[in-house]
Design an enzyme around this catalytic site. Sequence first.
Site, PDB file in Angstrom:
ATOM      1  N   ASP A   1     -18.218  13.126   4.066  1.00  0.00           N
ATOM      2  CA  ASP A   1     -18.888  11.846   4.283  1.00  0.00           C
ATOM      3  C   ASP A   1     -17.878  10.722   4.014  1.00  0.00           C
ATOM      4  OD1 ASP A   1     -21.722  10.470   4.610  1.00  0.00           O
ATOM      5  OD2 ASP A   1     -20.865   9.594   2.803  1.00  0.00           O
TER       6      ASP A   1
ATOM      7  N   HIS B   1     -26.270  17.251   7.397  1.00  0.00           N
ATOM      8  CA  HIS B   1     -25.135  16.454   6.930  1.00  0.00           C
ATOM      9  C   HIS B   1     -24.473  17.000   5.672  1.00  0.00           C
ATOM     10  CE1 HIS B   1     -22.642  12.943   6.489  1.00  0.00           C
ATOM     11  NE2 HIS B   1     -23.127  12.691   5.282  1.00  0.00           N
TER      12      HIS B   1
END
Length: 344
Positions: free
Chosen positions: A110, A311
């Site tokens: 991320d 994610h």
Amino acid sequence: MSQEASPFTPAGATHRTVDVPGGRIHLVEQGKGPLVLLVHGFPELWHSWRHQLPALAAAGYRAVAIDVRGYGRSSTPDAVEEYRIGAHVEDNVAVVHALGEETAVIVGHDWGSTIAADSALLRPDVFTAVGLLGVPYAPRGGMKPTDAFAMIGGDEEFYVGYFQEPGRAEAEIEPDVRGWLAGFYATLAGDTMPASGEGTGSGAVFFVPKGGRLSDRFVKDRPTWLTDAELDHCAAEFERTGFTGALNRYRSMDRDWADLADFDGAPLTQPSLFVAGELDASIAWLADAIEAFPGTLPGLVTSHLVEGSGHWVQQERPEEVNRLLTDWLRSLSGPTPPAPPRTR
């Protein structure tokens, strides 16, 4: 150097705090061998690498997961400008040196992926290879980030713009940190994200309706890959620090763009890895960056989409990510071109 207790520390791992120019960085380390620095994203902690620390240690590496500045037990400066990308790069270099090493492989997820990429870009003399999880490398471009983000979303506001005003997102998150974290994690996870085609698919959470909140589109499920006790621990850390430090990374994007002017369009030439969940909405709206890899990541060794994952790929599918990481790290032991000289 100090020790920090955590009930979720892998057996054999140790906590310590090291001094860096901007204050201190808390880290958790395990194993002996070549150094692998693990950098988390938003809104996470060193804890997001809890499955990778023992796996990398068992494979013969010294795995080190940090709390990024603004998070956890690391320093949390007040000024927004203290979160520009150069400060994070300096932190990472200082951690490597504080650990008695000259070089390291750096891996990020991320926001940590962006920090890892720019660490390798700015300090190729220190970071000899780079692994990117969830967010692909995208070189600095011609448009200021906030201007670019203002152009997407139509009548709604892209989440990066929503995060820009100091105090605005904090007012949403901080009254119920645990509930907000649970909703954010679950909404972007492969097994709990909203179904697509309903106007509330996983990509929709990146947009805020007028007068609304980011959490308006969160699912109500709890993330299945995070125990209640682990969620409690993460929430307690953010309740103690608040979210301003974490959000200041988003508020520094235009500064990064200005600071990286000399690196416009620059490729990452070190051996690299890209891993993302196949259901991660980020790979859809950053598809152009992935397609550009032949030019932007000429040293790419492995690119892999993890089936069924959203994610939070290294937490949702730890065994597969551990295998991909260790296979890639072992591939680095062969002859590789020398790192280019440091560019000032």
